[in-house]
Design a protein around this motif. Structure first.
Motif, PDB file in Angstrom:
ATOM      1  N   LEU A   1       0.822  -1.210   0.000  1.00  0.00           N
ATOM      2  CA  LEU A   1       0.000   0.000   0.000  1.00  0.00           C
ATOM      3  C   LEU A   1       0.856   1.260   0.000  1.00  0.00           C
ATOM      4  O   LEU A   1       0.506   2.262  -0.634  1.00  0.00           O
ATOM      5  N   LYS A   2       1.985   1.212   0.714  1.00  0.00           N
ATOM      6  CA  LYS A   2       2.863   2.384   0.733  1.00  0.00           C
ATOM      7  C   LYS A   2       3.430   2.651  -0.657  1.00  0.00           C
ATOM      8  O   LYS A   2       3.529   3.802  -1.098  1.00  0.00           O
ATOM      9  N   ARG A   3       3.824   1.565  -1.365  1.00  0.00           N
ATOM     10  CA  ARG A   3       4.334   1.734  -2.729  1.00  0.00           C
ATOM     11  C   ARG A   3       3.236   2.274  -3.641  1.00  0.00           C
ATOM     12  O   ARG A   3       3.478   3.139  -4.488  1.00  0.00           O
TER      13      ARG A   3
ATOM     14  N   GLU B   1       0.616   4.119  -2.758  1.00  0.00           N
ATOM     15  CA  GLU B   1       0.317   5.510  -2.424  1.00  0.00           C
ATOM     16  C   GLU B   1       1.388   6.466  -2.938  1.00  0.00           C
ATOM     17  O   GLU B   1       1.112   7.652  -3.169  1.00  0.00           O
ATOM     18  N   ALA B   2       2.607   5.941  -3.111  1.00  0.00           N
ATOM     19  CA  ALA B   2       3.688   6.792  -3.619  1.00  0.00           C
ATOM     20  C   ALA B   2       3.800   6.748  -5.137  1.00  0.00           C
ATOM     21  O   ALA B   2       4.607   7.468  -5.726  1.00  0.00           O
ATOM     22  N   SER B   3       2.969   5.926  -5.789  1.00  0.00           N
ATOM     23  CA  SER B   3       3.051   5.780  -7.243  1.00  0.00           C
ATOM     24  C   SER B   3       2.517   7.025  -7.939  1.00  0.00           C
ATOM     25  O   SER B   3       1.662   7.746  -7.418  1.00  0.00           O
ATOM     26  N   ASN B   4       3.038   7.271  -9.128  1.00  0.00           N
ATOM     27  CA  ASN B   4       2.635   8.454  -9.886  1.00  0.00           C
ATOM     28  C   ASN B   4       1.142   8.421 -10.220  1.00  0.00           C
ATOM     29  O   ASN B   4       0.456   9.446 -10.153  1.00  0.00           O
ATOM     30  N   GLY B   5       0.655   7.243 -10.580  1.00  0.00           N
ATOM     31  CA  GLY B   5      -0.757   7.128 -10.938  1.00  0.00           C
ATOM     32  C   GLY B   5      -1.689   7.455  -9.782  1.00  0.00           C
ATOM     33  O   GLY B   5      -2.701   8.135  -9.950  1.00  0.00           O
ATOM     34  N   HIS B   6      -1.320   6.972  -8.573  1.00  0.00           N
ATOM     35  CA  HIS B   6      -2.155   7.237  -7.402  1.00  0.00           C
ATOM     36  C   HIS B   6      -2.157   8.731  -7.065  1.00  0.00           C
ATOM     37  O   HIS B   6      -3.214   9.312  -6.794  1.00  0.00           O
ATOM     38  N   ILE B   7      -0.987   9.347  -7.110  1.00  0.00           N
ATOM     39  CA  ILE B   7      -0.898  10.780  -6.812  1.00  0.00           C
ATOM     40  C   ILE B   7      -1.709  11.584  -7.826  1.00  0.00           C
ATOM     41  O   ILE B   7      -2.424  12.533  -7.466  1.00  0.00           O
ATOM     42  N   LEU B   8      -1.618  11.208  -9.094  1.00  0.00           N
ATOM     43  CA  LEU B   8      -2.382  11.896 -10.138  1.00  0.00           C
ATOM     44  C   LEU B   8      -3.876  11.787  -9.883  1.00  0.00           C
ATOM     45  O   LEU B   8      -4.624  12.780  -9.947  1.00  0.00           O
ATOM     46  N   ASN B   9      -4.327  10.587  -9.550  1.00  0.00           N
ATOM     47  CA  ASN B   9      -5.762  10.379  -9.289  1.00  0.00           C
ATOM     48  C   ASN B   9      -6.234  11.169  -8.079  1.00  0.00           C
ATOM     49  O   ASN B   9      -7.350  11.716  -8.073  1.00  0.00           O
ATOM     50  N   MET B  10      -5.413  11.239  -7.044  1.00  0.00           N
ATOM     51  CA  MET B  10      -5.795  11.988  -5.854  1.00  0.00           C
ATOM     52  C   MET B  10      -5.920  13.479  -6.159  1.00  0.00           C
ATOM     53  O   MET B  10      -6.770  14.171  -5.592  1.00  0.00           O
ATOM     54  N   ARG B  11      -5.094  13.993  -7.059  1.00  0.00           N
ATOM     55  CA  ARG B  11      -5.196  15.401  -7.443  1.00  0.00           C
ATOM     56  C   ARG B  11      -6.502  15.650  -8.202  1.00  0.00           C
ATOM     57  O   ARG B  11      -7.165  16.674  -8.000  1.00  0.00           O
ATOM     58  N   ILE B  12      -6.849  14.728  -9.070  1.00  0.00           N
ATOM     59  CA  ILE B  12      -8.111  14.874  -9.810  1.00  0.00           C
ATOM     60  C   ILE B  12      -9.300  14.797  -8.858  1.00  0.00           C
ATOM     61  O   ILE B  12     -10.258  15.573  -8.968  1.00  0.00           O
ATOM     62  N   ILE B  13      -9.243  13.879  -7.899  1.00  0.00           N
ATOM     63  CA  ILE B  13     -10.315  13.769  -6.909  1.00  0.00           C
ATOM     64  C   ILE B  13     -10.409  15.037  -6.069  1.00  0.00           C
ATOM     65  O   ILE B  13     -11.504  15.502  -5.726  1.00  0.00           O
TER      66      ILE B  13
END
Length: 403
Positions: free
Chosen positions: A23-25, A27-39
């Motif tokens: 989960l830590k990996r 949450e640090a992934s580029n895709g997850h960060i991108l999605n969180m910004r869109i959300i």
């Protein structure tokens, strides 16, 4: 998005001993960060009751709304957002009629199927899908004229509503008022449900708006609430329009829900759509007077506007239903004689033979024949005299073959 993200989304995870590090990996992934910004953009716009869309839905173009504008702003400083936009643009460029057609053909080949065996295609009403010259359905029909096309029934009904709402200025203005009412109460507009709430609770709604205009601390909301309560809900024309629109939307919504049932057959769908058309034709003759009677219960004043509002909306419903569901009737003309035992038994031999030969012609491409019309005619002559239960079993086999 990254491969590990797709894996979590579609396959899940069963490595519970290492779930914390996984989960830590993630949450640090580029895709997850991108999605969180869109959300985060979605949450911000929703929190402040701001519209997402503009009059244009293309990125990096004028008047494309708050959501895309903020996406553009983030992309100025964020390489991941820039890459995301690039990939979206590639996807959009590949959704032309030709791009989607090529993708469908490739997928058919990859699965080992023969495109000449396709006997039906159904899509939404996007021009890239239904276009008569460059759409997917036309391109497929060019190489296989037996791949009969029908549009998505529910999506087509939504377009009928859009046609009605844009049929005249007063129809468009009615929905602008609906949007204003729901914006005041920070709710969303859901077509028939939104009109239903106002249709059956107009007095209570007016009272609530007047109370809001007196007690609300926001000057803008106070002014808007008083304006809507005084100049819209007390306007007889608006009340009459509310009755008309509720009747129309209720009828369309009922059929739309029915078309989405799991056991819906094409013959039942055609019958229900024809029934909806009959409703509007009858409503055109008698609906206005009934709407007046209901509206009189809500207001004492009367200001008739039949010719410049009522007829525009109902006439548009009739013409739009006829034109947008034309393919359904074409389908019925070809296969309709097989829809029911009662219909099959009602034909004399000459008519039945004519239908069978027409089906043969429709299912012929070059020298390839799906059926022999005369053979089918002789079989159906026999089958329609057999016990109903036995016939039903055989008819199911035919319908599976053709549909």
């Amino acid at each position: 998005m990254e491969k590990n993200m797709n894996g979590h989304a579609h396959k899940g995870n069963n490595d519970w001993n290492n779930i914390s590090s996984i989960l830590k990996r993630h949450e640090a992934s580029n895709g997850h960060i991108l999605n969180m910004r869109i959300i985060a953009i979605v949450k911000t716009l929703g929190k402040n009751n701001l519209a997402f869309r503009g009059t244009n839905e293309k990125i990096y173009e004028e008047n494309n709304g708050n959501f895309l504008t903020i996406i553009e702003m983030i992309a100025e400083f964020d390489l991941h957002m820039q890459e995301h936009i690039r990939r979206i643009n590639e996807l959009i460029n590949n959704t032309t009629g030709k791009g989607l057609y090529d993708a469908i053909v490739d997928e058919i080949k990859n699965t080992g199927l023969d495109i000449n065996d396709v006997r039906g295609q159904a899509y939404d009403n996007g021009s890239n899908m239904k276009g008569k010259h460059q759409g997917v359905q036309k391109r497929l029909l060019d190489i296989n004229p037996r791949a009969f096309y029908t549009p998505c029934g529910c999506h087509t009904l939504n377009l009928v509503i859009c046609d009605m709402a844009n049929s005249c200025d007063k129809a468009s203005e009615f929905f602008r008022v609906i949007q204003r009412i729901y914006s005041i109460f920070a709710s969303s507009t859901q077509r028939v449900e939104s009109v239903k709430a106002i249709r059956f609770q107009a007095p209570q709604l007016r009272k609530a708006l007047l109370q809001l205009s007196k007690n609300c601390g926001d000057p803008k909301i106070k002014s808007e609430a008083k304006c809507v309560a005084t100049y819209e809900l007390e306007n007889y024309e608006f009340l009459l329009g509310m009755i008309i629109w509720y009747d129309a939307l209720f009828a369309i919504n009922t059929i739309s829900k029915s078309l989405q049932s799991n056991d819906m057959c094409i013959d039942d769908a055609i019958d229900q759509l024809n029934g909806l058309l009959c409703f509007f034709e009858e409503y055109r003759e008698n609906g206005f007077e009934k709407a007046l009677d209901y509206a009189k219960e809500l207001a004492l004043e009367m200001n008739l506007f039949k010719t410049d509002y009522f007829l525009y909306v109902v006439d548009k419903a009739i013409t739009s239903l006829k034109s947008r569901f034309e393919q359904f009737n074409d389908f019925k003309n070809i296969f309709g004689f097989l829809f029911s035992i009662e219909k099959l038994k009602s034909f004399d031999e000459n008519t039945l033979k004519e239908h069978c030969l027409n089906l043969e012609k429709s299912l012929k491409h070059d020298d390839s024949l799906d059926i022999d019309g005369l053979d089918l005619f002789n079989e159906l002559k026999l089958l329609r005299h057999i016990d109903y239960v036995n016939y039903s079993c055989n008819c199911c086999l035919y319908r599976k073959k053709f549909f």
